[in-house]
Design a protein around this motif. Structure first.
Motif, PDB file in Angstrom:
ATOM      1  N   LEU A 193       0.540   4.006  -2.854  1.00  0.00           N
ATOM      2  CA  LEU A 193       0.100   5.358  -2.497  1.00  0.00           C
ATOM      3  C   LEU A 193       1.119   6.386  -2.966  1.00  0.00           C
ATOM      4  O   LEU A 193       0.768   7.449  -3.503  1.00  0.00           O
ATOM      5  N   LEU A 194       2.406   6.072  -2.803  1.00  0.00           N
ATOM      6  CA  LEU A 194       3.466   6.973  -3.252  1.00  0.00           C
ATOM      7  C   LEU A 194       3.480   7.080  -4.777  1.00  0.00           C
ATOM      8  O   LEU A 194       3.676   8.171  -5.321  1.00  0.00           O
ATOM      9  N   VAL A 235      -6.089  -3.234   1.505  1.00  0.00           N
ATOM     10  CA  VAL A 235      -6.322  -1.790   1.416  1.00  0.00           C
ATOM     11  C   VAL A 235      -6.942  -1.493   0.049  1.00  0.00           C
ATOM     12  O   VAL A 235      -6.501  -2.038  -0.964  1.00  0.00           O
ATOM     13  N   ALA A 269       0.817  -1.219   0.000  1.00  0.00           N
ATOM     14  CA  ALA A 269       0.000   0.000   0.000  1.00  0.00           C
ATOM     15  C   ALA A 269       0.849   1.266   0.000  1.00  0.00           C
ATOM     16  O   ALA A 269       0.508   2.247  -0.669  1.00  0.00           O
ATOM     17  N   TYR A 270       1.965   1.269   0.755  1.00  0.00           N
ATOM     18  CA  TYR A 270       2.773   2.495   0.789  1.00  0.00           C
ATOM     19  C   TYR A 270       3.351   2.800  -0.586  1.00  0.00           C
ATOM     20  O   TYR A 270       3.245   3.929  -1.072  1.00  0.00           O
ATOM     21  N   VAL A 307      -8.698   6.395   0.049  1.00  0.00           N
ATOM     22  CA  VAL A 307      -7.957   5.191   0.428  1.00  0.00           C
ATOM     23  C   VAL A 307      -8.565   4.691   1.733  1.00  0.00           C
ATOM     24  O   VAL A 307      -8.665   5.446   2.707  1.00  0.00           O
ATOM     25  N   LEU A 320      -6.080  10.046  -6.874  1.00  0.00           N
ATOM     26  CA  LEU A 320      -6.696   9.351  -5.742  1.00  0.00           C
ATOM     27  C   LEU A 320      -7.935  10.082  -5.252  1.00  0.00           C
ATOM     28  O   LEU A 320      -7.894  11.277  -4.975  1.00  0.00           O
ATOM     29  N   PHE A 342      -8.122   1.327  -2.901  1.00  0.00           N
ATOM     30  CA  PHE A 342      -7.873   2.654  -3.470  1.00  0.00           C
ATOM     31  C   PHE A 342      -8.958   2.945  -4.502  1.00  0.00           C
ATOM     32  O   PHE A 342      -9.191   2.141  -5.402  1.00  0.00           O
ATOM     33  N   GLN A 356       0.836   9.459  -5.562  1.00  0.00           N
ATOM     34  CA  GLN A 356       1.229  10.827  -5.206  1.00  0.00           C
ATOM     35  C   GLN A 356       2.176  11.403  -6.258  1.00  0.00           C
ATOM     36  O   GLN A 356       2.081  12.585  -6.611  1.00  0.00           O
ATOM     37  N   ARG A 357       3.072  10.565  -6.777  1.00  0.00           N
ATOM     38  CA  ARG A 357       4.066  11.052  -7.739  1.00  0.00           C
ATOM     39  C   ARG A 357       3.514  11.151  -9.159  1.00  0.00           C
ATOM     40  O   ARG A 357       4.139  11.778 -10.014  1.00  0.00           O
ATOM     41  N   ASN A 358       2.390  10.512  -9.419  1.00  0.00           N
ATOM     42  CA  ASN A 358       1.807  10.491 -10.765  1.00  0.00           C
ATOM     43  C   ASN A 358       0.321  10.836 -10.689  1.00  0.00           C
ATOM     44  O   ASN A 358      -0.538  10.025 -11.036  1.00  0.00           O
TER      45      ASN A 358
END
Lengths: 265, 265
Positions: free
Chosen positions: A52-53, A115, A48-49, A67, A64, A117, A56-58
């Motif tokens: 999620l990153l 998790v 999940a990390y 979550v 998103l 998304f 965030q970067r794309n």
């Protein structure tokens, strides 16, 4: 489907209830008009990390919306009372990046470790394009939007990496500025286009042979306009090859309670 | 500071080089005009997922600009070649949520386990307000902006939770719409206000006694306008009480290479 009500007029909760009861197993294009539909990705917490990153970067291909906490099947902001394990009309199950099959609900695969998304879907901005008087070719044709894997790399995050996937809609040259502005108002559903014109500039060799979806004709006076596409995270998922990943089936989206107008930027 | 050049005209890289050499240890308000300044949070990897999720769920107070890989001190998008361990003029070190002290560089606390988060800072939208002809009272006074802890809870994420902190700027009633529109163009630096008018509606009892920063007068014909504030994650950090957390010192921001205009929505 048991209801005699047209699906365009159904409330999102009513459509989800039909899904949960096993009475709606169709694509959701045109369903619950005016409400935001979402791409769904479910992953074990260990991934999940990084995912999620990656989002965030794309943010253009991976906008998103929500979550969930690990083990919680309800996205409380976008669809209170819903159950992501049952309320989507069709799911895809992947193991080590390979499609294992499609399912109507995924309760038996669920655990407290999962998790979920929710990511924005282009249905929202296509409604906005239509409302602005900009025709959408693949909707006219009744086909799926053409999508292409580009040679533009996404920013990697941990095990997730891959090239940007784009969707293409031909737009009359004089309407290109309006198409940019209208979709630019929706950053949470891919936002403004990433490219206008020559497909080769982003590594697309054959505009008539999309990698996903179906081709559409580009007529005289039109330019191909390219938007970041929600298939991008699926390519990154295939590359990461987690032991388990669950998504919606393409076109069979999760319908939320949030009006499209509420997610304008 | 050894340079004779006014700090407003310094290039971001030049200011960071002065920080790194120990020759700049001042607040960054007004430095490198036109370039985005950022709030900095550094955490052990074990807390990174919860903090990233907290930011995703609370984008107005926690607008993420960039997240580094664990152990990588360089934010390659916002400041290529920089070193987050040395290039901020002053740092704060927290242990179990308690301030331990301030430092000029944090190399000795760094490890391959540390993840850095850059978050948008209101300096960007204050420049936009001034450019739109909207005076900013605390800048006129030469004081820090007044900030208040509200009774509005943030969406929690794992160990991170707390109430929203807001900053307040008095705005003449007739300029309130412009202030909303101008700052609304900057979703990555807190965006449009979260509240206009009666402070009690969001749980602020004493407008003349801010929880952080200094009070400013609200004059006849002005309304207090409240924006989500970057101190919010600091309150959530204090509540989470990780064994180690490092932030910039208030007002001593990390200056990036990205022009303010590039982060408009």
């Amino acid at each position: 489907m048991m209801s005699s009500e047209p699906i365009a007029q159904l409330a999102p909760g009513a459509l989800r209830a039909l899904c949960r009861a096993g009475e709606y197993r169709s694509p959701t294009a045109g369903a619950c008009l005016g409400y935001t539909q979402a791409n769904l990705v479910m992953l074990p917490k260990a991934y999940a990390y990084d995912f999620l990153l990656f989002c965030q970067r794309n943010p253009k291909p991976c906008p998103l919306l929500e979550v969930t906490d690990a083990g919680d099947p309800c996205p409380a902001r976008f669809a209170p009372g819903s159950d992501l394990r049952k309320d989507t009309p069709r799911y895809r199950v992947f193991s080590n990046g390979q499609l294992q099959g499609e399912k109507d609900d995924i309760c038996e695969l669920w655990s407290d470790d999962m998790v979920s998304f929710l990511l924005g879907c282009s249905f929202t901005f296509e409604s906005a394009l239509l409302a602005a008087g900009i025709a959408v070719r693949h909707l006219e044709q009744g086909t799926n939007v053409p999508m292409y894997e580009t040679q533009v790399p996404c920013a990697p995050a941990g095990v997730f990496r891959g090239n940007l996937v784009v969707s293409m809609r031909p737009v009359p040259a004089q309407q290109v500025p309006a198409a940019v502005l209208v979709t630019g108002r929706y950053p949470r559903v891919h936002g403004a286009p990433v490219h206008v014109g020559d497909p080769a500039r982003i590594g697309i060799e054959h505009i008539d042979r999309p990698d996903f979806g179906e081709a559409v004709a580009i007529q005289a006076g039109e330019l191909p306009v390219f938007w970041a596409c929600g298939v991008t995270p699926q390519v990154a998922l295939a590359n990461a090859a987690p032991e388990l990943a669950i998504t919606h089936a393409p076109g069979y989206m999760f319908v939320t309670d949030v009006p499209d107008t509420d997610i304008a930027g």
